[in-house]
Scaffold this motif. Structure first.
Motif, PDB file in Angstrom:
ATOM      1  N   UNK A 128       1.063  -1.257   0.650  1.00 54.70           N
ATOM      2  CA  UNK A 128       0.126  -0.087   0.250  1.00 54.70           C
ATOM      3  C   UNK A 128       0.675   0.839  -0.128  1.00 54.70           C
ATOM      4  N   UNK A 129       0.108   2.193  -0.483  1.00 55.00           N
ATOM      5  CA  UNK A 129       0.534   3.696  -0.624  1.00 55.00           C
ATOM      6  C   UNK A 129      -0.580   4.535   0.028  1.00 55.00           C
ATOM      7  N   UNK A 130       0.797   5.751   0.931  1.00 53.25           N
ATOM      8  CA  UNK A 130       0.068   6.073   1.893  1.00 53.25           C
ATOM      9  C   UNK A 130      -0.023   7.422   1.847  1.00 53.25           C
TER      10      UNK A 130
ATOM     11  N   UNK B 230      -2.663   9.035  13.680  1.00 51.39           N
ATOM     12  CA  UNK B 230      -1.300  10.085  14.652  1.00 51.39           C
ATOM     13  C   UNK B 230      -2.157  11.189  13.649  1.00 51.39           C
ATOM     14  N   UNK B 231      -3.231  11.110  12.994  1.00 50.89           N
ATOM     15  CA  UNK B 231      -4.831  11.264  12.636  1.00 50.89           C
ATOM     16  C   UNK B 231      -5.366  10.643  11.333  1.00 50.89           C
ATOM     17  N   UNK B 232      -5.017  11.822   9.777  1.00 52.22           N
ATOM     18  CA  UNK B 232      -6.296  10.685   9.013  1.00 52.22           C
ATOM     19  C   UNK B 232      -5.259   9.781   7.944  1.00 52.22           C
ATOM     20  N   UNK B 233      -5.077   9.131   7.051  1.00 54.65           N
ATOM     21  CA  UNK B 233      -4.741   8.700   5.267  1.00 54.65           C
ATOM     22  C   UNK B 233      -5.438   8.225   4.764  1.00 54.65           C
ATOM     23  N   UNK B 234      -4.957   8.532   3.225  1.00 56.13           N
ATOM     24  CA  UNK B 234      -5.993   8.236   2.384  1.00 56.13           C
ATOM     25  C   UNK B 234      -4.870   6.717   1.748  1.00 56.13           C
ATOM     26  N   UNK B 235      -5.476   5.677   1.533  1.00 57.67           N
ATOM     27  CA  UNK B 235      -4.542   4.485   1.196  1.00 57.67           C
ATOM     28  C   UNK B 235      -5.097   4.230  -0.470  1.00 57.67           C
ATOM     29  N   UNK B 236      -3.241   3.852  -1.324  1.00 60.68           N
ATOM     30  CA  UNK B 236      -3.903   3.477  -2.357  1.00 60.68           C
ATOM     31  C   UNK B 236      -3.289   1.735  -2.471  1.00 60.68           C
ATOM     32  N   UNK B 237      -3.772   0.718  -3.009  1.00 63.11           N
ATOM     33  CA  UNK B 237      -3.456  -0.637  -3.379  1.00 63.11           C
ATOM     34  C   UNK B 237      -2.530  -0.768  -4.411  1.00 63.11           C
ATOM     35  N   UNK B 238      -1.707  -1.115  -3.797  1.00 70.07           N
ATOM     36  CA  UNK B 238      -0.304  -1.260  -4.975  1.00 70.07           C
ATOM     37  C   UNK B 238      -0.703  -2.736  -5.357  1.00 70.07           C
ATOM     38  N   UNK B 239      -1.172  -3.627  -5.019  1.00 61.25           N
ATOM     39  CA  UNK B 239      -1.209  -4.975  -5.153  1.00 61.25           C
ATOM     40  C   UNK B 239      -0.968  -6.569  -3.503  1.00 61.25           C
ATOM     41  N   UNK B 240      -1.256  -7.340  -4.432  1.00 64.16           N
ATOM     42  CA  UNK B 240      -1.475  -8.037  -3.000  1.00 64.16           C
ATOM     43  C   UNK B 240      -0.757  -9.438  -3.440  1.00 64.16           C
ATOM     44  N   UNK B 241      -0.042  -9.921  -2.481  1.00 65.86           N
ATOM     45  CA  UNK B 241       0.248 -11.717  -2.207  1.00 65.86           C
ATOM     46  C   UNK B 241       0.696 -11.892  -1.482  1.00 65.86           C
ATOM     47  N   UNK B 242       0.929 -13.448  -1.458  1.00 65.98           N
ATOM     48  CA  UNK B 242       1.296 -13.888  -0.280  1.00 65.98           C
ATOM     49  C   UNK B 242       0.047 -15.378  -0.400  1.00 65.98           C
ATOM     50  N   UNK B 243       0.371 -15.668   0.751  1.00 70.19           N
ATOM     51  CA  UNK B 243      -1.397 -17.171   1.236  1.00 70.19           C
ATOM     52  C   UNK B 243      -0.152 -18.312   0.659  1.00 70.19           C
TER      53      UNK B 243
END
Length: 546
Positions: free
Chosen positions: A189-191, A376-389
């Protein structure tokens, strides 16, 4: 295969025969090892714990009989090691290591309660009555455990077990594959971080409090106690501010610069200001490129007006993203990250806050969330990739497996040699091992655990004094006369005792034997974790604040 790196079921408390004899008036002895004894109640307790951890059905009498015998054998083996370790003058436990182990265990137990007051209330209702009594008993238990571990580590390196063949290795992997688990499901994720800014007056009050705490620490006030009382870092407060070991690139820049810039003889650092607040840092140890530290965080008080201003700005950014504005450009202009890096980071999904997990669950790759709360406040996330499992492969685990199995064989050879030097008398007939074990009670029935060994096994026998076990003691054990036994009041058990209180469920326990290779966590263990702002990192360390 339980003796790998630590004792799996070091199940008896620190009092040896003379002291432990006091509780035997109405208890059955099932084994005598040197000058220590194993009580039937302790065997039953450890069997319940083992059944819970291994998933054995409490109603399966045959499986429980086999498990009970295995547990008894392990308890006897552990006490043989304790006896040998106590008699070996070349093995010792440094006070700082013992103190760290005791405080870490006490902090972990304290953290299971909603507040320190409730923890102390439960202590008051127990046989220990006071936290100090509880700490003393825990210290005795941990000293024996660490002494035995040090003895095994020292002596096992002097022995050479039989080599592990490839066929044996593959057979062990095949028979225990379910214990090794799979890689955790991860997200990258990117924040875009939006801090709630406190007023200058609030920051000044935080600095003043930090200055006064620094003065108290310099005067000799116990740093862990100050952290538990005053620190605003919920992640480390109950651990006395303990951050563990960490290297560069893990903490926020201001914190890192102060901690690593300290002189080699400097123990107290600060006050230091970061986006989280004001820190006081205590350097505990240095190992190569890493340091071990504690900290106290004082967070400036923010008002609802401060938070409203941050929310309003965040909503403007969310609307801009939905209108097609580039995430990177908005991040560069408006994000004020408290994290040590602004690059996308990967980590396990289950280590994210529930609100974050829900927001990312159906989000397509490249999508952005709405405005989410962050420490520390608020955040907006951007999903870059999924993995694992994916399950771990034999090739990944083979080197570590081979090393651990070889170590186990060396330890088994060592213990076989020790058995001839320690008096052992098992008094429980085989037929007595077939009874059903009571079903595990709810953890809520007994929130206060007794001191635990490295496997998390609670030790509930009241704290009693007595001499350490003596290697080679072969005299038959003689219970004391009635005049030697304490009054019943001094042996009052915990209310509503539950032998499995606070024992984690089986799926949260790591495998007893195998530690996956570097970068490959055991089942249930995360590959990384989320820092206070919500960023995921794989350092394995706790950030300065949450």
């Amino acid at each position: 295969l339980a003796l790998v790196g630590s004792l799996l079921l070091l199940a008896l408390p620190a009092g040896a025969a003379a002291g432990r004899a006091q509780v035997l008036g109405s208890e059955r002895i099932v084994a005598v090892v040197g000058e220590d004894v194993i009580l039937l109640s302790e065997l039953e307790e450890q069997t319940v714990i083992a059944a819970t951890q291994s998933g054995v059905d409490p109603e399966d009498a045959g499986a429980l009989a086999a498990l009970r015998r295995e547990v008894l054998d392990q308890m006897v083996t552990d006490l043989i090691v304790v006896a040998a370790a106590s008699a070996d003058d070349s093995v010792s436990v440094p006070d700082n290591s013992l103190n760290d182990a005791v405080e870490a265990e006490l902090s972990e137990i304290r953290g299971r309660f909603p507040s320190s007051a409730e923890f102390e209330q439960e202590i008051a209702r127990s046989q220990w009555r006071t936290v100090e009594n509880y700490r003393k008993n825990l210290r005795r238990v941990k000293r024996r455990e660490l002494l035995a571990q040090a003895f095994l580590a020292r002596r096992a390196t002097q022995l050479q077990g039989a080599p592990i063949t490839d066929d044996e290795l593959r057979a062990y992997f095949r028979d225990n594959a379910e214990r090794f688990g799979s890689r955790p499901v991860t997200v990258t994720i990117d924040q875009m971080d939006l801090l709630v800014e406190a007023s200058e007056a609030a920051r000044a009050r935080a600095r003043t409090l930090a200055d006064s705490l620094m003065t108290e620490a310099r005067r000799g006030a116990p740093f862990p106690a100050l952290a538990r009382e005053f620190s605003d870092d919920e992640a480390t407060r109950e651990r006395g501010g303990d951050l563990g070991y960490f290297g560069r690139g893990v903490m926020v820049p201001a914190f890192e610069e102060a901690a690593f810039g300290a002189d080699s003889t400097q123990r107290l650092v600060g006050p230091v200001e970061s986006p989280f607040g004001v820190h006081i840092i205590r350097i505990e140890d240095r190992q190569g490129d890493e340091i071990k530290a504690r900290h106290i965080l004082i967070t400036p008080e923010t008002t609802e007006a401060d938070r409203a201003a941050a929310r309003a700005m965040g909503q403007v950014l969310v609307d801009s993203l939905r209108a097609g504005v580039n995430f990177d450009s908005l991040q560069a202009r408006h994000s004020r990250s408290p994290r040590p890096t602004t690059e996308p980071v990967e980590g396990p999904v289950n280590q994210l806050a529930e609100e974050w997990q829900a927001a990312l669950k159906e989000l397509p790759t490249g999508g952005t969330t709405g405005l989410l709360q962050a420490p520390a406040g608020y955040v907006i996330l951007r999903l870059v990739a999924r993995g694992g499992g994916e399950p771990y492969t034999f090739e990944e685990l083979a080197p570590r497996l081979r090393s651990q199995l070889a170590q186990t064989r060396a330890q088994e050879a060592l213990i076989d040699g020790l058995r001839s030097d320690v008096f052992v008398d098992v008094r429980l007939p085989d037929g007595a091992l077939g009874r059903a074990v009571p079903a595990p009670a709810s953890a809520q029935d007994q929130p206060l655990p007794a001191p635990t060994d490295s496997a998390g096994a609670p030790l509930v026998t009241p704290p009693v004094e007595g001499p350490p076990p003596v290697l080679g003691a072969r005299e038959a054990y003689t219970p004391p006369g009635p005049e030697e036994r304490p009054a019943p009041e001094s042996l009052a058990p915990l209310e509503n005792p539950s032998p499995v209180a606070d024992t984690p469920p089986p799926d949260s326990l790591p495998p007893a034997l195998v530690v996956p290779p570097e970068g490959a966590p055991a089942e249930g263990a995360p590959a990384g974790r989320v820092d206070p702002s919500g960023a995921v990192d794989t350092s394995g360390q706790t950030p300065p604040a949450r």
